[in-house]
Design an enzyme around this catalytic site. Structure first.
Site, PDB file in Angstrom:
ATOM      1  N   ARG A  97       0.806  -1.227   0.000  1.00  0.00           N
ATOM      2  CA  ARG A  97       0.000   0.000   0.000  1.00  0.00           C
ATOM      3  C   ARG A  97       0.842   1.282   0.000  1.00  0.00           C
ATOM      4  O   ARG A  97       0.353   2.352   0.357  1.00  0.00           O
ATOM      5  CB  ARG A  97      -0.986   0.023   1.185  1.00  0.00           C
ATOM      6  N   LYS A 106       3.450  11.282 -11.382  1.00  0.00           N
ATOM      7  CA  LYS A 106       2.624  10.447 -12.249  1.00  0.00           C
ATOM      8  C   LYS A 106       3.313   9.100 -12.432  1.00  0.00           C
ATOM      9  O   LYS A 106       4.466   9.027 -12.837  1.00  0.00           O
ATOM     10  CB  LYS A 106       2.431  11.099 -13.623  1.00  0.00           C
ATOM     11  N   GLU A 134      10.573  18.202 -25.432  1.00  0.00           N
ATOM     12  CA  GLU A 134       9.955  18.561 -24.159  1.00  0.00           C
ATOM     13  C   GLU A 134      10.557  19.847 -23.598  1.00  0.00           C
ATOM     14  O   GLU A 134       9.863  20.639 -22.957  1.00  0.00           O
ATOM     15  CB  GLU A 134      10.120  17.429 -23.145  1.00  0.00           C
ATOM     16  N   LYS A 141       8.305  23.159 -13.991  1.00  0.00           N
ATOM     17  CA  LYS A 141       7.403  22.059 -13.650  1.00  0.00           C
ATOM     18  C   LYS A 141       7.133  22.005 -12.155  1.00  0.00           C
ATOM     19  O   LYS A 141       5.989  21.774 -11.725  1.00  0.00           O
ATOM     20  CB  LYS A 141       7.952  20.719 -14.132  1.00  0.00           C
ATOM     21  N   GLU A 145      -3.542  17.518 -11.595  1.00  0.00           N
ATOM     22  CA  GLU A 145      -3.987  17.891 -12.932  1.00  0.00           C
ATOM     23  C   GLU A 145      -5.476  18.225 -13.002  1.00  0.00           C
ATOM     24  O   GLU A 145      -6.205  17.761 -13.873  1.00  0.00           O
ATOM     25  CB  GLU A 145      -3.651  16.769 -13.934  1.00  0.00           C
ATOM     26  N   ASN A 182       0.602  19.398 -20.935  1.00  0.00           N
ATOM     27  CA  ASN A 182       0.265  18.479 -22.019  1.00  0.00           C
ATOM     28  C   ASN A 182       0.263  19.155 -23.388  1.00  0.00           C
ATOM     29  O   ASN A 182      -0.218  18.558 -24.369  1.00  0.00           O
ATOM     30  CB  ASN A 182      -1.115  17.855 -21.753  1.00  0.00           C
ATOM     31  N   HIS A 192       0.824  17.156 -26.528  1.00  0.00           N
ATOM     32  CA  HIS A 192       0.755  15.745 -26.164  1.00  0.00           C
ATOM     33  C   HIS A 192      -0.493  15.039 -26.694  1.00  0.00           C
ATOM     34  O   HIS A 192      -0.446  13.826 -26.923  1.00  0.00           O
ATOM     35  CB  HIS A 192       0.822  15.585 -24.645  1.00  0.00           C
ATOM     36  N   HIS A 216       0.701  11.941 -28.449  1.00  0.00           N
ATOM     37  CA  HIS A 216       0.401  10.581 -27.995  1.00  0.00           C
ATOM     38  C   HIS A 216      -0.327   9.783 -29.072  1.00  0.00           C
ATOM     39  O   HIS A 216      -0.089   8.581 -29.252  1.00  0.00           O
ATOM     40  CB  HIS A 216      -0.462  10.621 -26.729  1.00  0.00           C
ATOM     41  N   HIS A 264       9.053   9.697 -27.995  1.00  0.00           N
ATOM     42  CA  HIS A 264       8.029  10.536 -27.382  1.00  0.00           C
ATOM     43  C   HIS A 264       8.290  12.024 -27.614  1.00  0.00           C
ATOM     44  O   HIS A 264       7.389  12.772 -27.997  1.00  0.00           O
ATOM     45  CB  HIS A 264       7.958  10.251 -25.880  1.00  0.00           C
TER      46      HIS A 264
END
Length: 356
Positions: free
Chosen positions: A121, A143, A185, A224, A234, A242, A245, A249, A262
């Site tokens: 957990r 994330k 990026e 960031k 978010e 994003n 993105h 993506h 990416h």
């Protein structure tokens, strides 16, 4: 050493940025060593380059440390590999006091963070990013995730690390193409939050071999960290990260994971998003041309002609959609991004023309 604070109350942590930092990690981690089991999660090639030496030094500093290896590529972010990590942590005698070190790029960081967030957990973990993309983006913000058949990162958590150690010197071990891909990026951060930084990037890209990576990484991390400190999960501001993105993506999925990097897909997605911003958000043609000029300094791969009918379904699967509405990131001007909920399918289709 530059230290950047991510302010999240009890979950706050620091991002350390310094060339040669990997050699100082044992000292920086010493205050967190209480005799617990430590586990590095990485890939064999990275262990040979940095990991085994780091393990040796940590053991000499009385860390009880082992390691778990992952396969290369997106295949590592699977339910199968996640299950394997959990099984190995159990076999190594790990418990709720165990600390994970994620040594690798975004793939390693994503699945390591997810494993840390779910084992017993939740156990503590640190990021040691080894790609430019991970240094400026995926290692910060908590994330985590794995891929399933339905899409990339469809299963995951928000789970913050205890700290991030960024050593720009590691980039010298990467293929040049990998480093260049990560610059997509870097450009994004200037586009969404700092026009002066974007102008510096434009100049720096005149000679990629002399690109000041430490300075650029530091500024990206500052941007960031500031955004995450305001919007951890978010719900609002973080969505601007994003930019590029949604289409990026979709391009990755459409072309096939591994066919395009990416950062390259994000760079192409920013071109489309810039075009859309002109049509719906008063983004000036002058600013659009400048952003495209910066992106065009990257030696991006030539991609096949896009069939919009085949790409659009991937766009619609975007995780940033809510109640059928796509939260699409657009620009008001260079350095200022906003969220638009009324970007039509037709606009997205038409924007793809800039890629042909």
């Amino acid at each position: 050493m530059k230290t950047i604070q991510v302010e999240l109350g009890l979950r706050s942590y620091q991002v350390h940025v310094k060339s040669g930092l990997i050699e100082k990690i044992p000292v920086l981690l010493s205050k967190n060593n209480h005799g617990q089991k430590w586990v590095i999660i990485s890939q064999h090639g990275l262990l040979e380059l940095f990991g085994f030496e780091l393990i040796s030094v940590l053991r000499r500093q009385h860390f009880n440390i082992d390691y778990v290896t992952l396969p290369m590529g997106e295949a590592a972010k699977s339910i199968k590999e996640f299950s394997s990590i959990i099984s190995q942590l159990s076999e190594l005698g790990c418990d709720r006091s165990t600390t994970v070190l994620a040594l690798g790029g975004g793939v390693v960081g994503d699945i390591s963070g997810f494993a840390a967030s779910t084992f017993m957990r939740g156990i503590e973990y640190f990021h040691i990013p080894t790609t430019l993309l991970a240094m400026v983006d995926s290692s910060i913000g908590g994330k985590t995730g794995i891929n399933i058949v339905a899409g990339k990162n469809m299963v995951g958590t928000f789970y913050q690390p205890k700290g991030v150690f960024v050593d720009p010197n590691i980039l010298s071990s990467l293929p040049r193409t990998e480093v260049i891909a990560g610059l997509g990026e870097v450009i994004k951060y200037g586009a969404i939050k700092d026009a002066d930084f974007l102008r510096e990037i434009y100049t720096w890209l005149n000679d990629i071999d002399s690109f000041p990576f430490e300075e650029a990484i530091r500024r990206c991390c500052e941007i960031k960290a500031g955004i995450i400190s305001i919007d951890e999960q978010e719900n609002d501001l973080r969505r601007i990260l994003n930019f590029g993105h949604t289409i990026g993506h979709a391009l990755e999925a459409y072309l096939g994971y591994g066919k395009i990097r990416h950062g390259e897909a994000v760079a192409l997605g920013m071109k489309c998003s810039s075009w859309i911003s002109e049509r719906i958000n008063n983004f000036s043609n002058k600013d659009a041309e400048y952003l495209n000029a910066v992106i065009n300094k990257l030696p991006l791969p030539k991609i096949p002609t896009i069939n919009a009918d085949h790409l659009i379904p991937f766009v619609k699967m975007d995780k940033k959609s809510k109640k059928g509405n796509l939260n699409f990131v657009v620009l008001d001007c260079l350095g200022n991004a906003t969220i638009c909920k009324n970007v039509s399918e037709e606009l997205i289709r038409n924007s793809l023309e800039v890629l042909n």
